[in-house]
Scaffold this motif. Structure first.
Motif, short mmCIF file in Angstrom:
data_model
loop_
_atom_site.label_atom_id
_atom_site.label_comp_id
_atom_site.label_asym_id
_atom_site.label_seq_id
_atom_site.Cartn_x
_atom_site.Cartn_y
_atom_site.Cartn_z
N GLY A 108 0.92 -1.21 -0.03
CA GLY A 108 0.03 0.16 -0.10
C GLY A 108 0.97 1.28 -0.07
O GLY A 108 2.16 1.16 0.16
N SER A 109 0.26 2.37 -0.18
CA SER A 109 0.84 3.55 -0.25
C SER A 109 0.60 4.61 1.22
O SER A 109 1.23 5.59 1.29
N GLY A 110 0.10 3.90 1.99
CA GLY A 110 -0.21 4.43 3.27
C GLY A 110 0.97 4.77 4.15
O GLY A 110 2.05 4.46 3.75
N ASP A 111 0.92 5.67 4.98
CA ASP A 111 1.89 6.16 5.95
C ASP A 111 2.25 5.02 6.69
O ASP A 111 1.28 4.09 7.19
N ALA A 112 3.49 4.95 7.29
CA ALA A 112 4.07 3.82 8.16
C ALA A 112 4.48 4.67 9.50
O ALA A 112 5.25 5.53 9.29
N VAL A 113 4.43 3.97 10.79
CA VAL A 113 5.36 4.21 11.56
C VAL A 113 6.02 3.22 12.05
O VAL A 113 5.62 2.00 12.29
N LEU A 114 7.19 3.22 12.47
CA LEU A 114 8.19 2.31 12.73
C LEU A 114 8.48 2.58 14.22
O LEU A 114 8.97 3.82 14.56
N VAL A 115 8.20 1.56 15.00
CA VAL A 115 8.42 1.67 16.65
C VAL A 115 9.74 0.83 16.89
O VAL A 115 9.51 -0.44 16.91
N ALA A 116 10.68 1.44 17.44
CA ALA A 116 12.12 0.61 17.82
C ALA A 116 12.17 0.70 19.32
O ALA A 116 12.57 2.11 19.61
N GLU A 187 -6.16 8.99 9.70
CA GLU A 187 -6.27 7.71 8.90
C GLU A 187 -5.21 6.80 9.85
O GLU A 187 -4.13 7.30 10.05
N PRO A 188 -5.35 5.60 10.31
CA PRO A 188 -4.44 4.88 11.02
C PRO A 188 -3.32 4.54 10.22
O PRO A 188 -3.44 3.76 9.02
N PRO A 189 -2.06 4.65 10.60
CA PRO A 189 -1.02 4.32 9.62
C PRO A 189 -0.61 2.66 9.92
O PRO A 189 -1.55 2.07 10.72
N VAL A 190 0.11 2.03 9.18
CA VAL A 190 0.79 0.78 9.47
C VAL A 190 1.79 0.92 10.27
O VAL A 190 2.62 1.89 10.19
N ILE A 191 1.61 0.12 11.57
CA ILE A 191 2.67 0.11 12.41
C ILE A 191 3.55 -0.99 12.16
O ILE A 191 3.11 -2.31 12.07
N TYR A 192 5.10 -0.77 12.53
CA TYR A 192 5.91 -1.66 12.44
C TYR A 192 6.65 -1.72 13.69
O TYR A 192 7.21 -0.62 14.28
N ALA A 193 6.93 -2.81 14.50
CA ALA A 193 7.56 -2.57 15.72
C ALA A 193 8.36 -3.82 15.91
O ALA A 193 8.46 -4.93 15.55
N CYS A 194 9.49 -3.45 16.71
CA CYS A 194 10.56 -4.33 16.81
C CYS A 194 11.42 -3.80 18.37
O CYS A 194 11.73 -2.69 18.34
N PRO A 198 7.63 -6.68 25.94
CA PRO A 198 6.33 -5.79 26.86
C PRO A 198 6.08 -4.41 25.59
O PRO A 198 4.93 -4.06 25.63
N MET A 199 7.27 -4.05 24.98
CA MET A 199 7.05 -2.83 24.17
C MET A 199 6.11 -3.33 22.93
O MET A 199 5.13 -2.68 22.39
N LEU A 200 6.34 -4.69 22.60
CA LEU A 200 5.68 -5.04 21.41
C LEU A 200 4.19 -5.18 21.50
O LEU A 200 3.33 -4.88 20.83
N ARG A 201 3.88 -5.51 22.96
CA ARG A 201 2.56 -6.10 23.36
C ARG A 201 1.83 -4.40 23.54
O ARG A 201 0.80 -4.53 23.17
N ALA A 202 2.52 -3.80 24.36
CA ALA A 202 1.88 -2.27 24.20
C ALA A 202 1.62 -1.88 22.84
O ALA A 202 0.56 -1.16 22.65
#
Ligand SMILES: Cc1cc2nc3c(=O)[nH]c(=O)nc-3n(C[C@H](O)[C@H](O)[C@H](O)COP(=O)(O)OP(=O)(O)OC[C@H]3O[C@@H](n4cnc5c(N)ncnc54)[C@H](O)[C@@H]3O)c2cc1C
Ligand code: FES
Length: 266
Positions: A108-116, A187-194, A198-202
């Protein structure tokens, strides 16, 4: 996937307790989020290889197709294996198994948020390069550790920081930044988390609350890295229909909504 004897090009400190190792290896194509297993000892102790994300592909001719003349890994010294790795000298060889795992889907072309969180950032450099836009939220121990985020400059992402001691960005967990980010978007973005479980669960719970798709990269102790020992199995599915998936082969990237978080991070 292949096993290769790769020459160590460099193995230098990158932040307190963190090293970056460059390996000469004519790589097959590697997807963002895939990992390798490194043999840290030439003997039998420790016997098991250690899994590390591919941080960068060296000498890649294209900014989005990752195939080149080597790889770089970024690792935290947490125990015996990574301590032994940190003592390896440039010019010596190390056995590399990989690339392994599924990697992050980019759609998709939607916005993404990367959570590290912490060394979770090691899985994101190639993803950020491929996406070319979006927001990186990085949670680190201190401002010195948070400097790793500078390596994302020029990739087209906005960066926001959170540190444990408040020495850079906000003081507190990176998921506070994620909550702010989700709150301010229509619009909700796509979230990528690594990062830590506990951070991933949150991140998964916040994403569900705001109706955002969330993809998490999980860490599990791994023996074989390729689906043979079943040591990295996790429970997925629903209470009605339970399934088991292997983090090394079916992951490490999973849709957060499929994970039984009580078992991963009670
Ligand atoms: C798919 C995947 C990708 C990974 N990518 C990276 C990466 O790019 N960079 C990186 O630094 N690490 C990464 N890891 C974690 C890394 O594999 C482990 O930190 C490493 O195997 C520990 O080996 P060791 O022998 O040093 O520690 P061990 O002797 O195995 O463990 C020593 C102590 O450290 C603890 N420990 C183990 N793993 C971690 C961890 N991840 N964080 C904190 N404490 C831990 C153990 O519980 C134990 O108490 C990844 C893990 C997986 C599964
Ligand atoms: S590590 Fe052996 S099956 Fe995953």
């Amino acid at each position: 996937m292949q096993t290769t004897e790769a020459k160590i090009l460099y193995n230098d400190p990158a932040a307190p307790g963190v090293y970056r190792m460059g390996l000469s290896w004519k790589t097959p194509r590697i997807e963002p989020g895939q990992f390798v297993m490194l043999r840290v000892s030439n003997g039998y102790d420790p016997l098991l290889r250690r899994p590390l994300a591919v941080y960068r592909v060296l000498g890649a001719s294209s900014p989005t197709v990752f195939r080149g003349s080597g790889i770089e890994v970024l690792y935290n010294v947490v125990g015996r294996g990574t301590a032994m790795l940190s003592c390896k000298r440039a010019g010596t060889e190390i056995s590399v198994l990989g690339p392994l795992g599924n990697g992050f889907p980019v759609h998709g072309s939607g916005d993404a948020v990367l959570v590290a969180g912490g060394m979770g950032i090691a899985s994101f450099h190639m993803l950020a390069r491929k996406l070319g836009r979006g927001t990186l939220l990085y949670g680190a121990r201190t401002r010195v550790h948070a400097r790793l985020a500078r390596e994302f400059r020029g990739l087209g992402l906005k960066t926001k920081l959170a540190t444990d001691d408040g020495s850079a960005g906000i003081k507190g967990p990176v998921t506070v930044l994620l909550a702010q980010e989700l709150e301010r978007r229509r619009e909700p973005p796509v979230i990528y988390a690594c990062g830590p479980a506990p951070m991933l669960r949150a991140a998964a719970e916040l994403s569900a609350e705001y109706g955002a798709e969330c993809l998490v990269s999980l860490e599990r102790a791994m023996a074989c890295g390729m689906g043979a020992c079943l040591g990295c199995a996790i429970k997925t599915g629903t209470e009605v229909k339970e399934t088991y998936r292997l983090v090394c082969r079916d992951g490490p990237v999973f849709d957060a909504s499929a994970i039984d978080w009580e078992r991963i991070s009670p």
